[in-house]
Design a protein around this motif. Sequence first.
Motif, PDB file in Angstrom:
ATOM      1  N   THR A 390      49.887  23.297  76.546  1.00 62.82           N
ATOM      2  CA  THR A 390      50.185  24.590  75.934  1.00 62.82           C
ATOM      3  C   THR A 390      49.200  24.914  74.826  1.00 62.82           C
ATOM      4  O   THR A 390      48.755  26.064  74.691  1.00 62.82           O
ATOM      5  CB  THR A 390      51.615  24.604  75.368  1.00 62.82           C
ATOM      6  OG1 THR A 390      52.540  24.228  76.401  1.00 62.82           O
ATOM      7  CG2 THR A 390      51.991  25.984  74.857  1.00 62.82           C
ATOM      8  N   ALA A 391      48.853  23.907  74.006  1.00 61.44           N
ATOM      9  CA  ALA A 391      47.883  24.131  72.921  1.00 61.44           C
ATOM     10  C   ALA A 391      46.533  24.557  73.486  1.00 61.44           C
ATOM     11  O   ALA A 391      45.835  25.385  72.879  1.00 61.44           O
ATOM     12  CB  ALA A 391      47.729  22.858  72.088  1.00 61.44           C
ATOM     13  N   GLY A 392      46.166  24.015  74.644  1.00 66.77           N
ATOM     14  CA  GLY A 392      44.919  24.421  75.276  1.00 66.77           C
ATOM     15  C   GLY A 392      44.979  25.821  75.844  1.00 66.77           C
ATOM     16  O   GLY A 392      44.006  26.575  75.790  1.00 66.77           O
ATOM     17  N   ALA A 393      46.147  26.177  76.410  1.00 71.70           N
ATOM     18  CA  ALA A 393      46.306  27.506  77.009  1.00 71.70           C
ATOM     19  C   ALA A 393      46.448  28.596  75.964  1.00 71.70           C
ATOM     20  O   ALA A 393      46.037  29.745  76.175  1.00 71.70           O
ATOM     21  CB  ALA A 393      47.524  27.508  77.929  1.00 71.70           C
ATOM     22  N   LEU A 394      47.037  28.257  74.816  1.00 68.26           N
ATOM     23  CA  LEU A 394      47.205  29.230  73.741  1.00 68.26           C
ATOM     24  C   LEU A 394      45.853  29.761  73.285  1.00 68.26           C
ATOM     25  O   LEU A 394      44.916  29.006  73.061  1.00 68.26           O
ATOM     26  CB  LEU A 394      47.919  28.577  72.553  1.00 68.26           C
ATOM     27  CG  LEU A 394      49.442  28.594  72.558  1.00 68.26           C
ATOM     28  CD1 LEU A 394      49.983  27.631  71.521  1.00 68.26           C
ATOM     29  CD2 LEU A 394      49.964  30.005  72.311  1.00 68.26           C
ATOM     30  N   GLY A 395      45.764  31.050  73.136  1.00 73.28           N
ATOM     31  CA  GLY A 395      44.541  31.643  72.624  1.00 73.28           C
ATOM     32  C   GLY A 395      43.591  32.089  73.707  1.00 73.28           C
ATOM     33  O   GLY A 395      42.763  32.979  73.473  1.00 73.28           O
ATOM     34  N   ASP A 396      43.681  31.483  74.903  1.00 72.76           N
ATOM     35  CA  ASP A 396      42.845  31.943  76.005  1.00 72.76           C
ATOM     36  C   ASP A 396      43.179  33.400  76.305  1.00 72.76           C
ATOM     37  O   ASP A 396      42.295  34.241  76.487  1.00 72.76           O
ATOM     38  CB  ASP A 396      43.079  31.058  77.232  1.00 72.76           C
ATOM     39  CG  ASP A 396      41.957  31.185  78.253  1.00 72.76           C
ATOM     40  OD1 ASP A 396      41.093  32.042  78.049  1.00 72.76           O
ATOM     41  OD2 ASP A 396      41.940  30.433  79.228  1.00 72.76           O
ATOM     42  N   ALA A 397      44.478  33.699  76.350  1.00 74.32           N
ATOM     43  CA  ALA A 397      44.921  35.092  76.412  1.00 74.32           C
ATOM     44  C   ALA A 397      44.860  35.658  75.002  1.00 74.32           C
ATOM     45  O   ALA A 397      45.501  35.141  74.101  1.00 74.32           O
ATOM     46  CB  ALA A 397      46.343  35.171  76.956  1.00 74.32           C
ATOM     47  N   GLY A 398      44.097  36.696  74.822  1.00 77.03           N
ATOM     48  CA  GLY A 398      43.981  37.304  73.501  1.00 77.03           C
ATOM     49  C   GLY A 398      42.672  37.023  72.819  1.00 77.03           C
ATOM     50  O   GLY A 398      42.288  37.729  71.887  1.00 77.03           O
ATOM     51  N   SER A 399      41.938  36.005  73.264  1.00 75.16           N
ATOM     52  CA  SER A 399      40.645  35.705  72.642  1.00 75.16           C
ATOM     53  C   SER A 399      39.603  36.723  73.102  1.00 75.16           C
ATOM     54  O   SER A 399      39.440  36.948  74.298  1.00 75.16           O
ATOM     55  CB  SER A 399      40.180  34.299  73.023  1.00 75.16           C
ATOM     56  OG  SER A 399      38.846  34.091  72.595  1.00 75.16           O
ATOM     57  N   PRO A 400      38.885  37.331  72.168  1.00 74.02           N
ATOM     58  CA  PRO A 400      37.830  38.281  72.562  1.00 74.02           C
ATOM     59  C   PRO A 400      36.716  37.640  73.367  1.00 74.02           C
ATOM     60  O   PRO A 400      35.976  38.324  74.054  1.00 74.02           O
ATOM     61  CB  PRO A 400      37.299  38.795  71.212  1.00 74.02           C
ATOM     62  CG  PRO A 400      38.393  38.551  70.236  1.00 74.02           C
ATOM     63  CD  PRO A 400      39.066  37.292  70.706  1.00 74.02           C
ATOM     64  N   ALA A 401      36.590  36.316  73.292  1.00 72.70           N
ATOM     65  CA  ALA A 401      35.500  35.616  73.970  1.00 72.70           C
ATOM     66  C   ALA A 401      35.938  34.928  75.251  1.00 72.70           C
ATOM     67  O   ALA A 401      35.163  34.197  75.851  1.00 72.70           O
ATOM     68  CB  ALA A 401      34.889  34.576  73.023  1.00 72.70           C
ATOM     69  N   SER A 402      37.171  35.135  75.705  1.00 72.21           N
ATOM     70  CA  SER A 402      37.685  34.448  76.886  1.00 72.21           C
ATOM     71  C   SER A 402      37.439  35.277  78.138  1.00 72.21           C
ATOM     72  O   SER A 402      37.587  36.506  78.133  1.00 72.21           O
ATOM     73  CB  SER A 402      39.189  34.200  76.723  1.00 72.21           C
ATOM     74  OG  SER A 402      39.765  33.789  77.944  1.00 72.21           O
TER      75      SER A 402
END
Length: 447
Positions: A390-402
């Motif tokens: 989950t910690a790895g998946a968090l931020g992938d959605a929502g990151s401007p660079a993803s």
Amino acid sequence: MNAVVIAVLVMIVLSLMRIHVVIALIAGAIVGGLTAGLSIVETIEIFTSGLGANASVALSYGMLGAFAVGISFTGLPNLMVKGAILIVGREGDTRLKTMTKVLLLFVITTIACFSQNIVPVHIAFIPILIPPLLKVFNELALDRRAVAIALTFGLKAPYILIPAGFGLIFHDIVVTNMQESGMEVTMAMVPSAMLLPVLGMVIGLLFAIFFTYRKNRNYQQKELATNQETPSYNYSFPGIAVALLAIITVFVFQIQTDSMIFGALTGLIILYIYFGYLHLTKKFSLNQSDELMTSGMKMLAFIGFVMITAGGFAEVIRETGHVDLLVDSTSGWIGNNQALAAIIMLIIGLFITMGIGSSFATIPIIAAIFVPLAAAIGFSPMATIALIGTAGALGDAGSPASDSTLGPTAGLNADGQHHHIWDTCIPTFLHFNIPLLIFGWIAAVIL
């Protein structure tokens, strides 16, 4: 102050201020490097050394952009618009339109899910599928933020949960890095551990479709971002046949060669043959075909530059050494409080992934530190998998660079009416990261 936190905050704040995300990434990298004690020269050298990491991805997007715009001139988009009008009606029955929008969103979600596991082409399908559908979305007054949510869900949830395609790679990274850090886990444990976090994403998807973005949102009917003087053609049987053949060929070659570049190249060759046929019939000039392909590359030049810049940003974050400090600084005052430890570890993962823009790249960074920390606090192996996954998946959605946000934006902004930050990043951040935090925390506590 921690350089990772500062760098990510600078990047996010500048992006929210509508500063171009490329500039925001460069500024964040420089501030992060200086905060870590690096000189401006050292920071620039590290940043520059990381630029090549995503170069092949950037070229892939340029090729796919050319292919996507080329498809639009075969007549396939006009046929799709006419089909949508027949289903919905030009005036449109409100209830029928609503049902059609919901069905369309679930079809897009399904296709996106298939792109991770069954037909593992990742985001390669977006510039092929989405730009031709924009006129259909406009006819339905469909809020494109809902489409961005649907696409990002399909690009993330399957690989988190299902050990096939990209999911097999993700699960293998989780298990391998946990084993190397001293915790015995197996591949079979990952789907069970990640079931609750993915359930949170499902809830976020449904909430976005049926509540947040259920109302109509009007857009202008614009042509794709191509040269205004380049002519467009009504659909014909040869044009539709060529378009379908080119799309199928791109998918097949991408899978066979494991390269989006050569997959798109085969599709472009088919389109060039078709344009050559139109040239012989004096309906199209070869100069116009070159202009068309160049315009298509321009359409996805944005995502290419962001991915290249994100490679430099991620390199600076890694070289500061403050990722380890960020985790170590929290372990001293957590104690044995598992509930507190879980939420802090997830937030740390959110910050790291927001900066790097990749779940796959985040796992190796955090696993070496999270595994001994989780073992010391008393988390079970299943709970630790849930935390790290989950910690790895968090931020992938929502990151401007993803690429999970850049891909949807590239398709939805083909006519210049979809903002990367406000229409993709913020909606996906709110609807996926919040549920992931909540359900990932629950999984860590109860498993």
